[in-house]
Design an enzyme around this catalytic site. Sequence first.
Site, PDB file in Angstrom:
ATOM      1  N   GLN A  10       0.829  -1.207   0.000  1.00 37.67           N
ATOM      2  CA  GLN A  10       0.000   0.000   0.000  1.00 37.67           C
ATOM      3  C   GLN A  10       0.865   1.260   0.000  1.00 37.67           C
ATOM      4  O   GLN A  10       1.891   1.315   0.672  1.00 37.67           O
ATOM      5  CB  GLN A  10      -0.900  -0.008   1.230  1.00 37.67           C
ATOM      6  CG  GLN A  10      -2.248   0.613   0.969  1.00 37.67           C
ATOM      7  CD  GLN A  10      -3.279   0.202   2.000  1.00 37.67           C
ATOM      8  OE1 GLN A  10      -3.332  -0.950   2.385  1.00 37.67           O
ATOM      9  NE2 GLN A  10      -4.099   1.127   2.432  1.00 37.67           N
ATOM     10  N   SER A  90       4.487  -6.045   3.021  1.00 38.41           N
ATOM     11  CA  SER A  90       3.141  -5.971   3.595  1.00 38.41           C
ATOM     12  C   SER A  90       2.131  -6.669   2.677  1.00 38.41           C
ATOM     13  O   SER A  90       2.245  -7.863   2.430  1.00 38.41           O
ATOM     14  CB  SER A  90       2.765  -4.513   3.862  1.00 38.41           C
ATOM     15  OG  SER A  90       1.527  -4.402   4.517  1.00 38.41           O
ATOM     16  N   LEU A  91       1.167  -5.929   2.147  1.00 40.70           N
ATOM     17  CA  LEU A  91       0.205  -6.490   1.196  1.00 40.70           C
ATOM     18  C   LEU A  91       0.910  -7.274   0.086  1.00 40.70           C
ATOM     19  O   LEU A  91       0.412  -8.300  -0.394  1.00 40.70           O
ATOM     20  CB  LEU A  91      -0.608  -5.343   0.581  1.00 40.70           C
ATOM     21  CG  LEU A  91      -1.292  -5.645  -0.742  1.00 40.70           C
ATOM     22  CD1 LEU A  91      -2.504  -6.508  -0.522  1.00 40.70           C
ATOM     23  CD2 LEU A  91      -1.655  -4.372  -1.470  1.00 40.70           C
ATOM     24  N   ARG A 115      -8.983  -8.483   4.060  1.00 44.90           N
ATOM     25  CA  ARG A 115      -7.920  -7.880   4.871  1.00 44.90           C
ATOM     26  C   ARG A 115      -8.045  -6.358   4.856  1.00 44.90           C
ATOM     27  O   ARG A 115      -7.948  -5.693   5.892  1.00 44.90           O
ATOM     28  CB  ARG A 115      -6.564  -8.312   4.316  1.00 44.90           C
ATOM     29  CG  ARG A 115      -5.332  -7.764   5.030  1.00 44.90           C
ATOM     30  CD  ARG A 115      -4.093  -8.288   4.311  1.00 44.90           C
ATOM     31  NE  ARG A 115      -2.835  -7.948   4.970  1.00 44.90           N
ATOM     32  CZ  ARG A 115      -2.068  -6.915   4.669  1.00 44.90           C
ATOM     33  NH1 ARG A 115      -2.464  -6.037   3.751  1.00 44.90           N
ATOM     34  NH2 ARG A 115      -0.923  -6.716   5.290  1.00 44.90           N
ATOM     35  N   HIS A 199       0.298  -2.581  10.938  1.00 40.58           N
ATOM     36  CA  HIS A 199       1.458  -3.310  11.456  1.00 40.58           C
ATOM     37  C   HIS A 199       1.810  -2.914  12.888  1.00 40.58           C
ATOM     38  O   HIS A 199       2.967  -2.773  13.240  1.00 40.58           O
ATOM     39  CB  HIS A 199       2.656  -3.172  10.505  1.00 40.58           C
ATOM     40  CG  HIS A 199       2.357  -3.689   9.140  1.00 40.58           C
ATOM     41  ND1 HIS A 199       2.145  -5.031   8.892  1.00 40.58           N
ATOM     42  CD2 HIS A 199       2.185  -3.047   7.962  1.00 40.58           C
ATOM     43  CE1 HIS A 199       1.861  -5.186   7.610  1.00 40.58           C
ATOM     44  NE2 HIS A 199       1.867  -3.998   7.033  1.00 40.58           N
ATOM     45  N   GLN A 248       1.491 -10.906  10.434  1.00 41.43           N
ATOM     46  CA  GLN A 248       1.972  -9.741   9.680  1.00 41.43           C
ATOM     47  C   GLN A 248       1.080  -8.514   9.832  1.00 41.43           C
ATOM     48  O   GLN A 248       1.560  -7.382   9.835  1.00 41.43           O
ATOM     49  CB  GLN A 248       2.084 -10.152   8.201  1.00 41.43           C
ATOM     50  CG  GLN A 248       2.668  -9.127   7.285  1.00 41.43           C
ATOM     51  CD  GLN A 248       1.857  -9.043   6.012  1.00 41.43           C
ATOM     52  OE1 GLN A 248       0.651  -8.847   6.038  1.00 41.43           O
ATOM     53  NE2 GLN A 248       2.535  -9.189   4.894  1.00 41.43           N
TER      54      GLN A 248
END
Length: 312
Positions: A10, A90-91, A115, A199, A248
Amino acid sequence: MKLAFVFPGQGSQYVGMGKNLAETYPEAAAVFQEADAVLGFKLSELCFNGPETELVRTANTQPALLTVSVAALRVLANAGIQPAMVAGHSLGEYSALVAAEVLSFADALRLVRRRGELMQEAAPPGTAGMAAILGLEREQVVAVCREAETLGVVEPANFNCPGQIVIAGEKAALEKAMELAKARGAKRVVTLNVSGPFHSSLMLPAARGLAPALDEVEFYPPQVPVVVNVSGRILTDPKMLKQSLLLQVQKSVLWEDCIQTMVAAGVDIFVEVGAGKVLSGLIKKINKGVRVFAVEDAESFQRTLAELREVG
């Protein structure tokens, strides 16, 4: 030559992403068609034409970025370019798992859509956020967060590269940590335009909500090694890969560690697959000795292909 694919998360999104790929390569167009069918709305239209106000909504951004990455991945695969290792920020870890054939694209799409919804809902608007701290060491940032925790939750969220660490937390604690970071000599402290404290432990409700969705999905043994965010290490067990996605959401992204692990394993060429060049910039700061390319449209694909053939 040992090649790794890395996938953005993102913040890399922009209106128009993936459009040129879909117009130029049938295999990329097919990825957008599948995404539209799986999600039940025109994600392709959102990627290609916006509006930006809808694209930046976390629940839309996440499947949109995944789709652009997989479209670029299919174009690379069609040209015979295959990675020896994969990782995602991340994503982007979901895109990496699709590349490693741990997850099907359709399953990954449904998961990141859910998510995104859960992450959007986890913290009420205006109560928490994120900030980038530039120019401090890891230990200094950890210490700053600990000191500011008297005012609420604030934690390191992304260890992106040397001198660039993102923190996340509740508003008062976050602002205190930003003040302390400036006082300790940070070159810059920048509030990030995000919709939540990603996070961090404040995302625990999102992790709890994601667990049943992950339980419904089949994870397969990876066809290439996957380096995961939560540890910066290689995981090969499907159950552990599933668990890492759950952790995560609420744990720090150890991106610098991920890249160091890949370099230690012999990777000397990285290709950023998908929208933007955020990861390319970070990788160059982590290790100046590796070569870095990015593929997000026909021009960058052709340029990368020519360079890879030259060094290969």
